[in-house]
Design an enzyme around this catalytic site. Sequence first.
Site, short mmCIF file in Angstrom:
data_model
loop_
_atom_site.label_atom_id
_atom_site.label_comp_id
_atom_site.label_asym_id
_atom_site.label_seq_id
_atom_site.Cartn_x
_atom_site.Cartn_y
_atom_site.Cartn_z
N ASP A 1 0.86 -1.19 0.00
CA ASP A 1 0.00 0.00 0.00
C ASP A 1 0.90 1.24 0.00
O ASP A 1 1.80 1.36 0.84
CB ASP A 1 -0.86 -0.06 1.28
CG ASP A 1 -2.00 0.94 1.28
OD1 ASP A 1 -2.43 1.37 0.20
OD2 ASP A 1 -2.48 1.27 2.40
N HIS A 2 0.66 2.15 -0.93
CA HIS A 2 1.40 3.43 -0.98
C HIS A 2 2.92 3.29 -1.03
O HIS A 2 3.64 3.95 -0.27
CB HIS A 2 1.03 4.34 0.20
CG HIS A 2 -0.39 4.81 0.15
ND1 HIS A 2 -0.83 5.77 -0.70
CD2 HIS A 2 -1.47 4.40 0.86
CE1 HIS A 2 -2.13 5.95 -0.53
NE2 HIS A 2 -2.55 5.13 0.40
N ASP B 1 2.83 5.01 -5.54
CA ASP B 1 2.07 6.23 -5.35
C ASP B 1 2.93 7.44 -5.71
O ASP B 1 3.66 7.97 -4.88
CB ASP B 1 1.58 6.32 -3.90
CG ASP B 1 0.77 7.59 -3.63
OD1 ASP B 1 0.63 8.41 -4.56
OD2 ASP B 1 0.29 7.75 -2.50
N HIS C 1 -7.70 9.89 3.75
CA HIS C 1 -7.32 8.90 4.76
C HIS C 1 -7.69 9.33 6.18
O HIS C 1 -7.81 10.51 6.46
CB HIS C 1 -5.81 8.65 4.68
CG HIS C 1 -5.41 7.98 3.41
ND1 HIS C 1 -4.86 8.66 2.35
CD2 HIS C 1 -5.53 6.69 3.02
CE1 HIS C 1 -4.64 7.80 1.37
NE2 HIS C 1 -5.03 6.61 1.74
N GLY D 1 -8.95 5.69 1.11
CA GLY D 1 -9.62 6.53 2.11
C GLY D 1 -11.10 6.27 2.22
O GLY D 1 -11.90 7.20 2.33
N ILE E 1 -9.91 0.02 3.07
CA ILE E 1 -10.46 0.29 4.41
C ILE E 1 -9.42 -0.09 5.47
O ILE E 1 -9.01 -1.25 5.55
CB ILE E 1 -11.77 -0.52 4.61
CG1 ILE E 1 -12.83 -0.05 3.61
CG2 ILE E 1 -12.26 -0.39 6.06
CD1 ILE E 1 -14.07 -0.90 3.54
N SER F 1 -8.94 2.55 8.56
CA SER F 1 -9.33 3.25 9.80
C SER F 1 -10.50 2.57 10.52
O SER F 1 -10.52 2.53 11.76
CB SER F 1 -9.69 4.70 9.49
OG SER F 1 -8.58 5.37 8.96
P1 13P Z 1 -9.01 4.79 5.45
O1 13P Z 1 -8.12 5.64 6.31
O2 13P Z 1 -10.22 5.54 5.03
O3 13P Z 1 -9.34 3.49 6.08
O4 13P Z 1 -8.21 4.48 4.10
C1 13P Z 1 -7.26 3.45 4.04
C2 13P Z 1 -6.44 3.49 2.79
O5 13P Z 1 -6.73 4.17 1.83
C3 13P Z 1 -5.26 2.64 2.77
O6 13P Z 1 -4.50 2.85 1.62
O1 G3H Z 2 -3.18 4.82 3.55
C1 G3H Z 2 -2.77 4.65 4.68
C2 G3H Z 2 -3.11 3.41 5.42
O2 G3H Z 2 -4.23 3.60 6.24
C3 G3H Z 2 -1.92 2.90 6.16
O3 G3H Z 2 -1.63 3.70 7.25
O4 G3H Z 2 0.79 4.24 7.09
O5 G3H Z 2 -0.44 4.34 9.28
O6 G3H Z 2 0.07 2.14 8.20
P1 G3H Z 2 -0.21 3.61 7.99
ZN ZN Z 3 -4.54 4.81 0.85
#
Ligand code: 13P
Ligand code: G3H
Ligand code: ZN
Length: 333
Positions: free
Chosen positions: A94-95, A116, A190, A235, A278, A280
């Site tokens: 992720d990212h 990203d 996010h 997000g 998802i 958060s």
């Molecule tokens: P949330 O913070 O809305 O859960 O988004 C998570 C997310 O986009 C992880 O890449």
């Molecule tokens: O996009 C962000 C995700 O919710 C991951 O969050 O970098 O705190 O692990 P984190």
């Molecule tokens: Zn994200």
Amino acid sequence: MVNYKDLGLVNTREMFAKAIDGGYAIPAFNFNNMEQLQAIIKACAETKSPVILQVSSGARKYANQTLLRYMAEGAVEYAKELGWEHPQICLHLDHGDTFELCKSCVDFGFSSVMIDGSSLPYEENIALTKQVVEYAHQFDVTVEAELGVLAGVEDDVVAEESHYTKPEEVIDFATRTGCDSLAISIGTSHGAYKFKPEQCTRDPKTGKLVPPPLAFDVLEEVEKKLPGFPIVLHGSSSVPQEYVDIINTHGGNLPDAVGIPEDQLRKAAKSAVCKINIDSDSRLAFTAAVRKVLAEKPGEFDPRKYCGPARDEMVKLYKHKIIEVLGSDGKAL
Ligand code: 13P
Ligand code: G3H
Ligand code: ZN
């Protein structure tokens, strides 16, 4: 070098093609620890939903990337043990923010990576994304890219304001990079504070914030430009107010936390949006359950006694998302 296929994992290609055809979205749930992973796999095994397990660079630092990889491999076996005959589990970065990080994940058994480059100038985003795609595709690892900037904090990337994706750029971007899916910005962000109170109205009965709608017109324009191309929404937590209330009445302080209403995510899931991120909401479910147990039983000090209920609450949350919001249940029998 470990190939994800040897770990029983799958990339996103087939998952996304089916999701677009079927008008549903694949859940992309972040995990950082054993309880989250157990809850995700249990929820997906019980609903037979394909799933994307997301690992952020923060998660890699927190949990150690070697352990995370073995946990994902273990997740496939655990899923089978739970009676899920053909688990469809993707392990996704992720990212990712550099070529080196993406390469290291490809080499380490991930089946999908996100690069990203959304905070970079357009041409630099293209060049970086293309470099990752060229490497990843040699190993049949799929690549998610991002165009447009989400408001809020994107790992180390801080965007003061969101900049919606420009539909006129998406054909050029997707063609020149060769990416497999595209994350777009249509008003999500996010974390648990997705909108400032001044961007919202207030429900006169509850006093809770009512957020503005997502920019579905931008999504529709993107879909017209790239018919059938997999679109991703980051997000996308809805920040359930029942968890916020439990947290706030058991010693927490999350004033005016607000997310994306689930009816908007339901609508998005029926479109070319085939991956919904998802994280958060799972953090909120976990924290609400832990706070409740610790407040009600101040003498408790066995972590299993509060992490267990937290895990159960996350299973409930994930199943709800799968069945009631994304519609991915029964899609991986
Ligand atoms: P949330 O913070 O809305 O859960 O988004 C998570 C997310 O986009 C992880 O890449
Ligand atoms: O996009 C962000 C995700 O919710 C991951 O969050 O970098 O705190 O692990 P984190
Ligand atoms: Zn994200």
